[in-house]
Design an enzyme around this catalytic site. Structure first.
Site, PDB file in Angstrom:
ATOM      1  N   GLU A  45       7.378  35.462 -10.743  1.00 34.27           N
ATOM      2  CA  GLU A  45       6.567  34.233 -10.901  1.00 34.27           C
ATOM      3  C   GLU A  45       6.548  33.690 -12.382  1.00 34.27           C
ATOM      4  OE1 GLU A  45       1.959  32.894 -10.841  1.00 34.27           O
ATOM      5  OE2 GLU A  45       2.662  34.353  -9.428  1.00 34.27           O
ATOM      6  N   THR A  47       0.760  29.145 -11.946  1.00 33.17           N
ATOM      7  CA  THR A  47      -0.078  28.423 -12.813  1.00 33.17           C
ATOM      8  C   THR A  47       0.326  26.814 -12.810  1.00 33.17           C
ATOM      9  OG1 THR A  47      -0.140  30.081 -14.422  1.00 33.17           O
ATOM     10  CG2 THR A  47      -1.344  28.272 -14.876  1.00 33.17           C
ATOM     11  N   LYS A  73      -3.994  33.284  -2.823  1.00 33.08           N
ATOM     12  CA  LYS A  73      -4.008  34.009  -3.929  1.00 33.08           C
ATOM     13  C   LYS A  73      -5.620  34.510  -4.257  1.00 33.08           C
ATOM     14  CE  LYS A  73      -3.485  32.862  -8.139  1.00 33.08           C
ATOM     15  NZ  LYS A  73      -2.860  32.631  -9.567  1.00 33.08           N
TER      16      LYS A  73
END
Length: 220
Positions: free
Chosen positions: A43, A79, A139
């Site tokens: 990621e 993000t 998440k």
């Protein structure tokens, strides 16, 4: 089918390397070392300057699985705060999108393109809202606010929820998170901070191997 296969592969891989850095070259190097150590889900956070350049480079290198499955990794974006950023990341080659919170337009865009989206959530209400939007994995962020027992607690009323803790997961508690029923775990600065401080990026490979061994032991 591709989305379902990606989710299955991410679940089987078990460990997601969440990479932040000061430049695309730095995070590409981090990713290469993590993949060398056996972590196959990467990621790249969109806080990295020119993050899409790093995603594009890694996607071109690792997303062409050969017959034996070698030289393959799943590259995603993290993000991600809005749908525009998600779209840019997907165009650069990201195969999944992770957000620190639940943003409905981002989820809808990812659903439109059949890309796995993993929004951050902390409460039953937030997780329920994510499920209603068609989210496959939530998440749990920041994970360091909880103990692993939060997963069976949340899955009491929401047994259908797939939960990936991120933040606060380390070698000392990875087994507890996996045994608690985590879909996968996100590993952040613990994987890279020593390498960045010392300049020895091979340390990322060593750490990655340790995390993957801990994960394999936890699955026994």
């Amino acid at each position: 089918m591709k989305k379902l296969k990606l989710l299955q592969d991410m679940h089987e891989a078990g460990v997601v390397a969440v990479l932040r850095g000061n430049s695309p070259d730095e995070v590409v190097r981090m990713a290469e070392k993590a993949i060398e150590g056996g972590i196959l889900v990467i990621e790249i956070t969109m806080t990295v300057p020119f993050a899409c350049d790093a995603i594009r480079t890694l996607a071109m290198k690792y997303q062409s699985r050969d017959a034996s499955g070698d030289n393959y990794a799943i590259i995603g974006a993290g993000t991600v705060l809005d749908a525009e950023t998600a779209r840019a990341a997907l165009l650069a080659g990201a195969e999944f999108v992770v957000s620190p919170s639940l943003d409905e337009p981002t989820v809808r865009l990812c659903n439109r393109y059949r890309a796995p989206v993993l929004p951050g959530a902390m409460t039953v209400k937030e997780i329920t809202a994510a499920l209603e939007l068609g989210v496959d994995v939530v998440k749990l962020f920041p994970g360091n606010l909880y103990s692993p027992s939060i997963i069976p607690t949340l899955r009491g009323p929401l047994p259908q929820a797939n939960i990936m803790p991120t933040g606060g997961v380390g070698l000392e508690n990875l087994k507890d998170w996996v045994k608690a029923g985590a879909f996968a775990v996100g590993i952040g600065s613990d994987l890279t901070k020593e390498a960045v401080a010392s300049g020895d990026f091979d340390n990322i490979t060593r750490k990655a191997k340790a995390y993957m061994e801990a994960y394999r032991q936890a699955k026994v």
